[in-house]
Design a protein around this motif. Structure first.
Motif, mmCIF file in Angstrom:
data_model
loop_
_atom_site.group_PDB
_atom_site.id
_atom_site.type_symbol
_atom_site.label_atom_id
_atom_site.label_comp_id
_atom_site.label_asym_id
_atom_site.label_seq_id
_atom_site.Cartn_x
_atom_site.Cartn_y
_atom_site.Cartn_z
ATOM 1 N N ASN A 191 0.819 -1.212 0.000
ATOM 2 C CA ASN A 191 0.000 0.000 0.000
ATOM 3 C C ASN A 191 0.854 1.263 0.000
ATOM 4 O OD1 ASN A 191 -2.352 -1.491 -0.009
ATOM 5 N ND2 ASN A 191 -2.582 -1.463 2.219
ATOM 6 N N CYS A 192 1.940 1.262 0.752
ATOM 7 C CA CYS A 192 2.839 2.424 0.762
ATOM 8 C C CYS A 192 3.545 2.569 -0.584
ATOM 9 C CB CYS A 192 3.862 2.288 1.887
ATOM 10 S SG CYS A 192 3.181 2.538 3.545
ATOM 11 N N ALA A 193 3.900 1.433 -1.205
ATOM 12 C CA ALA A 193 4.521 1.484 -2.527
ATOM 13 C C ALA A 193 3.535 2.017 -3.559
ATOM 14 C CB ALA A 193 5.020 0.099 -2.924
ATOM 15 N N GLU A 194 2.257 1.677 -3.398
ATOM 16 C CA GLU A 194 1.227 2.202 -4.289
ATOM 17 C C GLU A 194 1.131 3.719 -4.162
ATOM 18 O OE1 GLU A 194 -1.600 2.580 -7.084
ATOM 19 O OE2 GLU A 194 -0.557 0.706 -6.617
ATOM 20 N N ASP A 195 1.294 4.240 -2.961
ATOM 21 C CA ASP A 195 1.326 5.692 -2.783
ATOM 22 C C ASP A 195 2.501 6.303 -3.549
ATOM 23 O OD1 ASP A 195 -0.955 5.903 -1.223
ATOM 24 O OD2 ASP A 195 0.134 5.596 0.658
ATOM 25 N N GLY A 196 3.639 5.595 -3.557
ATOM 26 C CA GLY A 196 4.781 6.066 -4.336
ATOM 27 C C GLY A 196 4.472 6.135 -5.814
ATOM 28 N N CYS A 197 3.732 5.138 -6.320
ATOM 29 C CA CYS A 197 3.322 5.143 -7.729
ATOM 30 C C CYS A 197 2.409 6.328 -8.020
ATOM 31 C CB CYS A 197 2.612 3.836 -8.072
ATOM 32 S SG CYS A 197 3.685 2.384 -8.053
ATOM 33 N N LYS A 198 1.485 6.607 -7.108
ATOM 34 C CA LYS A 198 0.582 7.746 -7.275
ATOM 35 C C LYS A 198 1.366 9.060 -7.280
ATOM 36 C CE LYS A 198 -3.363 5.518 -4.990
ATOM 37 N NZ LYS A 198 -4.225 5.530 -3.777
ATOM 38 N N ALA A 199 2.334 9.167 -6.382
ATOM 39 C CA ALA A 199 3.139 10.389 -6.299
ATOM 40 C C ALA A 199 3.962 10.585 -7.567
ATOM 41 C CB ALA A 199 4.040 10.341 -5.069
ATOM 42 N N ALA A 200 4.539 9.499 -8.080
ATOM 43 C CA ALA A 200 5.338 9.588 -9.309
ATOM 44 C C ALA A 200 4.466 9.995 -10.496
ATOM 45 C CB ALA A 200 6.022 8.252 -9.586
ATOM 46 N N ALA A 201 3.261 9.428 -10.575
ATOM 47 C CA ALA A 201 2.342 9.779 -11.663
ATOM 48 C C ALA A 201 1.915 11.248 -11.574
ATOM 49 C CB ALA A 201 1.121 8.865 -11.626
ATOM 50 N N LEU A 202 1.670 11.713 -10.349
ATOM 51 C CA LEU A 202 1.287 13.109 -10.164
ATOM 52 C C LEU A 202 2.432 14.041 -10.555
ATOM 53 C CD1 LEU A 202 -0.581 15.365 -9.180
ATOM 54 C CD2 LEU A 202 0.219 14.914 -6.841
ATOM 55 N N LEU A 203 3.652 13.690 -10.166
ATOM 56 C CA LEU A 203 4.807 14.515 -10.524
ATOM 57 C C LEU A 203 4.968 14.568 -12.044
ATOM 58 C CD1 LEU A 203 7.300 16.149 -9.612
ATOM 59 C CD2 LEU A 203 8.576 13.985 -9.571
ATOM 60 N N HIS A 204 4.844 13.419 -12.691
ATOM 61 C CA HIS A 204 4.977 13.386 -14.150
ATOM 62 C C HIS A 204 3.899 14.233 -14.817
ATOM 63 C CE1 HIS A 204 5.638 11.973 -18.197
ATOM 64 N NE2 HIS A 204 4.392 11.539 -18.259
ATOM 65 N N ASP A 205 2.662 14.081 -14.376
ATOM 66 C CA ASP A 205 1.556 14.829 -14.978
ATOM 67 C C ASP A 205 1.726 16.333 -14.754
ATOM 68 O OD1 ASP A 205 -1.181 14.848 -16.243
ATOM 69 O OD2 ASP A 205 -1.678 15.776 -14.316
ATOM 70 N N THR A 206 2.206 16.704 -13.558
ATOM 71 C CA THR A 206 2.410 18.129 -13.255
ATOM 72 C C THR A 206 3.454 18.747 -14.163
ATOM 73 O OG1 THR A 206 1.831 17.757 -10.926
ATOM 74 C CG2 THR A 206 3.029 19.776 -11.438
ATOM 75 N N LEU A 207 4.556 18.021 -14.382
ATOM 76 C CA LEU A 207 5.625 18.560 -15.229
ATOM 77 C C LEU A 207 5.259 18.499 -16.711
ATOM 78 C CD1 LEU A 207 7.119 18.409 -12.528
ATOM 79 C CD2 LEU A 207 9.131 17.598 -13.778
ATOM 80 N N ARG A 208 4.559 17.442 -17.117
ATOM 81 C CA ARG A 208 4.206 17.281 -18.536
ATOM 82 C C ARG A 208 3.193 18.335 -18.974
ATOM 83 N NH1 ARG A 208 0.330 14.000 -21.189
ATOM 84 N NH2 ARG A 208 -0.325 13.219 -19.145
ATOM 85 N N ASN A 209 2.269 18.678 -18.081
ATOM 86 C CA ASN A 209 1.252 19.692 -18.392
ATOM 87 C C ASN A 209 1.434 20.899 -17.469
ATOM 88 O OD1 ASN A 209 -0.341 17.921 -20.267
ATOM 89 N ND2 ASN A 209 -0.587 16.722 -18.397
#
Length: 207
Positions: A15-33
């Motif tokens: 579950n904590c690793a899943e939070d890491g995946c969510k954080a990485a996706a959010l960071l990517h989306d923030t920088l991409r857009n």
């Protein structure tokens, strides 16, 4: 396979690793857009993910202090949990640095770096899904090696990004700001590799 009473620990890792995946996706989306006007909103979302991971970690730590028998040595559980949680912390740190350095334009290599970090985080989660079966798993070693290979790929991306920054930019403030951001991006990959290292040590101690 983990015993039913041990599942809480292994599920918390996942579950904590899943939070890491969510954080990485959010960071990517923030920088991409990227839109600096929305940055504070994205920071709030990122902090909510990081805070959720912290809460999961604290629940396990409290249980660890009360437990009479644990599936792994207490220090191994604590170390692994710390490294998994550190992934979210590092990803949040990147976004904080973009905010405090008042970045208004994202360099393309930073977006590419976040793609690699998403892969790192996904591989880390996959390894932790397989981890409860570590004594008989035929795929866990491959996943650990994949994390290491991705971390090396991130190292190469870091070196290239830093080289390009210093050869292409003539703005001292831009160089100072982006040097810091690239360093924090690279720390995210190191955090995933630290999880893989902890998994390897547990396997060696219990084989």
């Amino acid at each position: 396979m983990a015993k039913k009473g041990d599942q809480m620990y292994y599920e918390a890792f996942i579950n904590c690793a899943e939070d890491g995946c969510k954080a990485a996706a959010l960071l990517h989306d923030t920088l991409r857009n990227f839109n600096s006007a929305n940055l504070e909103k994205h920071l709030d979302k990122m902090h909510a993910i990081e805070h959720g991971a912290d809460e999961k970690k604290h629940v396990v730590v409290e249980e660890l202090m009360r437990a009479f028998i644990t599936p792994l040595e207490r220090e191994d559980i604590a170390e692994l949990l710390h490294h998994i949680d550190d992934v979210c912390d590092c990803l949040e740190d990147v976004l904080i640095r973009i905010y405090v350095n008042n970045i208004t334009l994202i360099r393309p290599d930073a977006v590419n770096f976040t793609k690699l970090l998403m892969r790192c985080c996904e591989a880390t989660k996959e390894a932790l899904v397989e981890f409860p079966n570590f004594r008989r798993s035929k795929t866990l070693k491959k996943l650990v090696l994949e994390i290491g290979a991705l971390e090396e790929e991130c190292d190469r991306a870091f070196i290239k990004a830093m080289r390009d920054l210093h050869t292409q930019s003539h703005d001292p403030l831009e160089i100072i700001s982006w040097r810091e951001i690239y360093i924090y991006l690279e720390k995210c990959a190191d955090a995933c590799d630290n999880v893989a290292g902890s998994i390897e040590r547990v396997v060696m101690k219990n084989s």
